[in-house]
Design a protein around this motif. Structure first.
Motif, PDB file in Angstrom:
ATOM      1  N   VAL A 189      10.533   8.914   0.808  1.00  0.00           N
ATOM      2  CA  VAL A 189       9.197   9.080   1.376  1.00  0.00           C
ATOM      3  C   VAL A 189       8.686   7.739   1.893  1.00  0.00           C
ATOM      4  O   VAL A 189       8.120   7.644   2.983  1.00  0.00           O
ATOM      5  CB  VAL A 189       8.229   9.670   0.322  1.00  0.00           C
ATOM      6  N   ALA A 190       8.928   6.687   1.108  1.00  0.00           N
ATOM      7  CA  ALA A 190       8.470   5.360   1.510  1.00  0.00           C
ATOM      8  C   ALA A 190       9.087   4.971   2.847  1.00  0.00           C
ATOM      9  O   ALA A 190       8.426   4.423   3.720  1.00  0.00           O
ATOM     10  CB  ALA A 190       8.824   4.335   0.439  1.00  0.00           C
ATOM     11  N   MET A 191      10.344   5.304   3.008  1.00  0.00           N
ATOM     12  CA  MET A 191      11.031   4.936   4.233  1.00  0.00           C
ATOM     13  C   MET A 191      10.493   5.737   5.410  1.00  0.00           C
ATOM     14  O   MET A 191      10.252   5.200   6.478  1.00  0.00           O
ATOM     15  CB  MET A 191      12.529   5.189   4.075  1.00  0.00           C
ATOM     16  N   LEU A 192      10.290   7.025   5.170  1.00  0.00           N
ATOM     17  CA  LEU A 192       9.796   7.886   6.236  1.00  0.00           C
ATOM     18  C   LEU A 192       8.418   7.426   6.712  1.00  0.00           C
ATOM     19  O   LEU A 192       8.154   7.326   7.903  1.00  0.00           O
ATOM     20  CB  LEU A 192       9.720   9.326   5.711  1.00  0.00           C
ATOM     21  N   ILE A 193       7.559   7.125   5.735  1.00  0.00           N
ATOM     22  CA  ILE A 193       6.217   6.685   6.109  1.00  0.00           C
ATOM     23  C   ILE A 193       6.284   5.358   6.862  1.00  0.00           C
ATOM     24  O   ILE A 193       5.599   5.168   7.864  1.00  0.00           O
ATOM     25  CB  ILE A 193       5.325   6.563   4.854  1.00  0.00           C
ATOM     26  N   PHE A 195       0.827  -1.197   0.000  1.00  0.00           N
ATOM     27  CA  PHE A 195       0.000   0.000   0.000  1.00  0.00           C
ATOM     28  C   PHE A 195       0.870   1.259   0.000  1.00  0.00           C
ATOM     29  O   PHE A 195       0.658   2.184  -0.785  1.00  0.00           O
ATOM     30  CB  PHE A 195      -0.930  -0.020   1.219  1.00  0.00           C
ATOM     31  N   ILE A 196       1.870   1.270   0.862  1.00  0.00           N
ATOM     32  CA  ILE A 196       2.773   2.436   0.915  1.00  0.00           C
ATOM     33  C   ILE A 196       3.466   2.625  -0.432  1.00  0.00           C
ATOM     34  O   ILE A 196       3.570   3.726  -0.952  1.00  0.00           O
ATOM     35  CB  ILE A 196       3.828   2.249   2.029  1.00  0.00           C
ATOM     36  N   SER A 197       3.928   1.518  -1.017  1.00  0.00           N
ATOM     37  CA  SER A 197       4.685   1.631  -2.265  1.00  0.00           C
ATOM     38  C   SER A 197       3.812   2.178  -3.393  1.00  0.00           C
ATOM     39  O   SER A 197       4.288   2.871  -4.279  1.00  0.00           O
ATOM     40  CB  SER A 197       5.258   0.281  -2.662  1.00  0.00           C
ATOM     41  N   ILE A 198       2.535   1.859  -3.339  1.00  0.00           N
ATOM     42  CA  ILE A 198       1.658   2.351  -4.403  1.00  0.00           C
ATOM     43  C   ILE A 198       1.399   3.845  -4.248  1.00  0.00           C
ATOM     44  O   ILE A 198       1.232   4.576  -5.211  1.00  0.00           O
ATOM     45  CB  ILE A 198       0.341   1.537  -4.404  1.00  0.00           C
ATOM     46  N   LYS A 199       1.412   4.283  -3.000  1.00  0.00           N
ATOM     47  CA  LYS A 199       1.074   5.684  -2.743  1.00  0.00           C
ATOM     48  C   LYS A 199       2.280   6.619  -2.803  1.00  0.00           C
ATOM     49  O   LYS A 199       2.125   7.830  -2.724  1.00  0.00           O
ATOM     50  CB  LYS A 199       0.421   5.805  -1.352  1.00  0.00           C
ATOM     51  N   THR A 200       3.492   6.087  -2.860  1.00  0.00           N
ATOM     52  CA  THR A 200       4.660   6.971  -2.824  1.00  0.00           C
ATOM     53  C   THR A 200       5.484   6.853  -4.101  1.00  0.00           C
ATOM     54  O   THR A 200       5.379   5.864  -4.823  1.00  0.00           O
ATOM     55  CB  THR A 200       5.565   6.658  -1.622  1.00  0.00           C
ATOM     56  N   GLN A 201       6.314   7.875  -4.333  1.00  0.00           N
ATOM     57  CA  GLN A 201       7.108   7.906  -5.558  1.00  0.00           C
ATOM     58  C   GLN A 201       8.605   7.794  -5.309  1.00  0.00           C
ATOM     59  O   GLN A 201       9.359   7.487  -6.215  1.00  0.00           O
ATOM     60  CB  GLN A 201       6.835   9.198  -6.345  1.00  0.00           C
TER      61      GLN A 201
END
Lengths: 366, 246, 301
Positions: A280-284, A270-276
């Motif tokens: 950002v992915a790591m932070l989230i 889910f995170i990977s789909i929402k981030t570019q």
């Protein structure tokens, strides 16, 4: 099918070639288990104990000397007055108190039953439980040594001061398991998918006969396997190095772990789909997933002591449910009947995130 | 006799047993546009870092703006400007904020900064966008602005590390007109590039291959020397001999 | 049959137009070049044609498939090399190639003849990780990966950007060879000098096409008189040239080019005289050969 296999092989190559990440993946669980394990056992050594001996008889003296002899406790002082406990705790002179009431030996010999009271400063719940366990064990040891025709029983009455429910305390192994799985599955999965976007390889993969959704599927397989390996190593460590046994069914424990891993992977996707970007992915993953896991799983801080809104939040933290499940199976030795509700919740969360991921998955760039 | 502003003598930099720049010797004169060419990995960046005082040479001598690159790096830094395609401006600051910031960095006082800001904005035709974030400007404008900022303190030499690229031919030429103007005003321009059309705009060129300077002359003479139609051809003939990759 | 047909395709991001009513056709087996600076809309056009983006307006077909409806068919049949060389940096040359071959349902052996010329250059490094290759080598490997399934149309988005001139030249030689295998190629580049390598080109700026033609005809139809001018002081030269009426002038290599508007005639001596009157010496004026770059500049004015 062959394509999927090649894809999975490629993912493994990525993971295995990245030596630093690999070290973190497998080193971290080991280090965490060991750190938690030894920090806890060290802490309990030489705990200052206040003894209130109102009995002043042979049995009470024997118990006191047994406690004194153990490496876990130093007797800070022996007094007569229960009032001293509060003052001693507050001044930090002692962490626990053992109260031997009047007529201790008499009750024990005539009624075969006697009571002692253990008071512990539970502001540090982990510590308090361990103290309780050790003191109880010493007393049990004493009764066994009396070796009479009729068993003597000493009933320890335990009271925790400042944090009476003490629910945050018990074993850290389930907590570490939840933490590690969160980190590996959520963060690593999210990052590895987003990396393809960042590197531009996702563009090429999209413009290929390979079904886009298969990209995702093949991404999660290696992390699933790695996570199961991590579970095995954590459990081996906890059983053989830390001496924490698995009381319940091992297969059930693995099954539940697999379920939790799936939950984490669905979050990662889910995170990977929402981030570019990987950043950002790591932070989230760190702020949105890891932090709540530490705060709200009940592993570090007792949830019961939290204000109502925080308790509510803790319900949507998957790690909380997994933590309960593992505790029930591993520590209490309970079966599936005890954990089906928690399992269902995890399943629900997984399906929910997979669902919105699939719904949000784009076969195009924008 | 024209004043020499960069004098490099057998300048060498080694990383372990890898010689990034191998005893390069050259001079750059005041007000000259000097092209510093080479394929990726030929040693351009290493050489330029040494000249800017950012990297200590392994051996050899060099003077930049009259200062020694071993001992007087601080004085060098005060007398040079620097611009690269990769980093030059803060994209999340406005045009005016960028000018003020860099003016401050380069040691101008408030009065000077104020005058320079107005002058720059006026001359580059940025009045309508002065309060806009740099990120929203077209690439060509960014390049012009960042060059102007690099020479805001009127350095003796300005180093341009692959300054342009990706802009249309007209915008590129407007950029080069700024460079000509700076050179006309006595600022020496030292430019690295692997765009061959830019190379043709330089007064003199050096071409590096595998850490060594393999050719150094005016574009016209180089073309004659290598019997080539264009600089592209000259470069091709030289760079083909390269043995080491990036 | 046309390899690509684009009709009035448009695309905008957050209301800012990136592509505005772009139309062109690519014939089968030709090298078609999209020539223009960064931000001209080249990448957006490529992404629309490779079904990665939906156009906001207009329609496009690749090999008679519609880019919106038949995206799956197009993805099976085209090769695409995005602007950033899309390789796995931590996989070796061979592993990258093998991976992409499998993803495209083929094997390296099956279409080896297509990549042979390029791959022999890579073979000595086949066990090297892609991240450790030079720019030129990466570019060749990316091309191999895009070619391995024998695509009908090959889309190359700025394949030569950031690559040194030697590799750039070799790259174009490779494209010429591929053309002989009857693969249609759509390629974009910001380098004007690469335009002459294409069969036909579209000059593009700010999301719109300025002109579509063969490089030869584009130069032939330039129309204006073009002089090349030189003098002792280049900066002064350009300043003075600006004051010559009905002309546009700009730096061009070691010369300055002076383009005289269609309705005016001028001869070399007039310009030379004007320059000398303004104090320039060593003045040299002659007829200049028109290049694609001159055409582009002319269209921009």
């Amino acid at each position: 099918m062959k394509r999927l296999l090649v894809f999975i092989k490629k993912e493994f190559t990525h993971v295995l070639r990245d030596k630093k990440t690999l070290l973190i993946l497998f080193g971290m669980p080991i280090v965490q288990v060991l750190i938690f394990g030894f920090v806890l056992s060290n802490e309990v050594k030489n705990t200052d104990l206040l003894v209130i001996d109102q009995a002043q008889d042979r049995a009470s003296k024997e118990i006191i000397s047994k406690v004194q002899a153990s490496e876990y406790f130093d007797i800070a002082s022996v007094t007569f007055d229960v009032q001293d406990v509060e003052a001693s705790f507050k001044k930090g002179k002692s962490k626990a108190a053992l109260i031997l009431p009047k007529d201790f030996e008499k009750n024990l010999m005539t009624k075969h039953v006697a009571q002692v009271q253990i008071l512990a400063d539970a502001s540090d719940p982990n510590h308090a439980t361990t103290i309780e366990n050790y003191l109880t064990a010493i007393i049990r040891d004493y009764t066994n040594s009396l070796n009479a025709s009729m068993p003597y029983t000493i009933i320890p009455e335990v009271r925790m001061l400042y944090n009476p429910q003490l629910k945050g305390a018990p074993n850290f192994v389930p907590g570490v398991m939840a933490l590690i799985l969160m980190l590996v599955c959520v963060m690593m999965t999210a990052i590895s998918i987003v990396r393809e976007k960042e590197m531009g390889t996702m563009e090429v993969l999209l413009v290929s006969p390979f079904k886009p959704i298969m990209v995702i599927v093949s991404k999660v397989v290696p992390y699933f396997i790695l996570s199961m390996l991590n579970i095995v190593s954590i459990l081996l460590l906890s059983v053989y190095v830390l001496g924490v046994p698995i009381k319940g069914n091992v297969l059930l424990l693995f099954g539940e772990s697999a379920l939790f891993i799936s939950t984490c992977l669905s979050l990662g996707i889910f995170i990977s789909i929402k981030t570019q970007t990987q950043q950002v992915a790591m932070l989230i993953s760190l702020m949105g997933m890891l932090l709540p896991t530490v705060l709200f799983s009940g592993f570090m801080f007792p949830i019961e002591n939290m204000p109502f809104p925080l308790r509510m939040i803790s319900n949507i933290v998957p790690a909380k449910w997994f933590y309960i499940i593992v505790k029930d199976i591993m520590i209490k030795g309970l079966g599936f009947a005890a954990v089906w509700k928690e399992s269902l919740i995890l399943m629900g969360i997984t399906v929910f995130f997979l669902g919105i991921s699939i719904k949000n998955f784009k076969i195009r760039l924008a | 006799m024209e004043e020499v502003v960069i004098q490099a003598d057998k300048l060498t930099k080694k990383f372990g047993d890898f010689t990034a720049t191998d005893a390069i010797t050259f001079q750059v004169r005041k007000g000259e546009i000097f092209g510093f060419l080479g394929a990726n990995g030929a040693g351009k960046t290493t050489a330029m870092r040494m000249l800017c005082g950012l990297s200590v040479p392994t051996s050899g001598e060099a003077k930049v703006a009259g200062f020694d690159i071993y001992k007087e790096t601080e004085s060098i830094k005060k007398n040079i400007g620097y611009m690269s395609q990769k980093f030059s401006l803060y994209e999340d600051l406005t045009v005016v904020e960028n000018i003020r910031f860099f003016g401050g960095i380069y040691g101008l006082n408030n009065e000077q900064i104020k005058n320079k800001t107005e002058e720059l904005i006026e001359r580059l035709g940025l009045t309508s966008v002065r309060k806009e974030l740099v990120v929203d400007l077209p690439l060509g404008w960014k390049q012009k602005l960042s060059f102007s900022i690099a020479i805001i303190h009127q350095p003796k030499i300005v180093f341009l590390d692959e300054p342009t690229g990706g802009v249309d031919p007209l915008t590129r030429r407007q950029f080069w007109e700024l460079i000509y103007e700076a050179a006309h005003n006595g600022i020496t321009v030292f430019v690295t590039t692997h765009y061959m059309d830019e190379a043709e705009y330089c007064d003199r060129l050096s071409i590096m291959v595998d850490g060594k300077i393999k050719a150094l002359d005016t574009p016209k003479n180089l073309k004659m020397q290598f019997e080539a139609e264009s600089m592209d051809e000259v470069f091709y003939k030289l760079a083909r001999q390269a043995t080491r990759a990036e | 049959m046309k390899a690509v047909i684009a009709e009035n395709i448009s695309k905008q991001y957050d209301g800012k137009p990136a592509v505005e009513k772009v139309s062109f056709e690519v014939n089968e087996g030709e090298i078609f070049g999209l020539i223009g600076p960064d931000g001209a809309g080249k990448t957006s056009i490529f992404r629309i044609l490779t079904t990665l983006l939906l156009p906001d307006g207009g329609s496009a077909q690749v090999h008679h498939w519609d880019v919106v409806k038949d995206w799956r068919a197009i993805r099976n049949a085209v090769g695409y090399m995005p602007g950033k060389f899309s390789l796995y940096q931590d996989l070796t040359v061979e592993e990258n190639l093998h991976f992409f071959a499998t993803v495209f349902n083929t094997t390296i052996q099956e279409n080896y003849h297509l990549i042979e010329d390029i791959y022999v250059q890579l073979e000595p490094f086949k066990n090297r990780r892609a991240g450790k290759l030079s720019g030129g080598m990466k570019q060749k490997l990316a091309l191999c990966c895009a070619l391995i399934h024998k695509p009908k149309v090959l889309f190359l988005d700025e394949p030569t950007t950031g690559v040194d001139p030697v590799s750039r030249r070799e790259f174009w030689e490779m494209l010429k060879k591929l053309k002989q295998q009857n693969i249609s190629i759509v390629v974009s580049t910001p380098y004007m000098d690469e335009a002459s390598m294409c069969d036909r080109i579209a000059l593009i700026q700010s999301g719109s096409i300025l002109s579509i033609d063969t490089p030869q005809d584009l130069v032939k139809n330039y129309g204006n008189q073009l002089f090349r001018v030189k003098a002792n002081d280049r900066y002064r030269l350009l300043e003075v040239l600006k004051s010559v009426p009905s002309t546009k002038s700009y730096a061009f290599g070691e010369y300055a080019h002076v383009s005289v508007e269609k309705d005016h005639q001028m001869d070399a001596s007039e310009i030379a005289q004007h320059l000398q009157q303004n104090g320039l010496t060593e003045v040299e004026v002659g007829e200049a050969e028109v290049t694609i770059e001159d055409c582009f500049i002319n269209l921009l004015h």
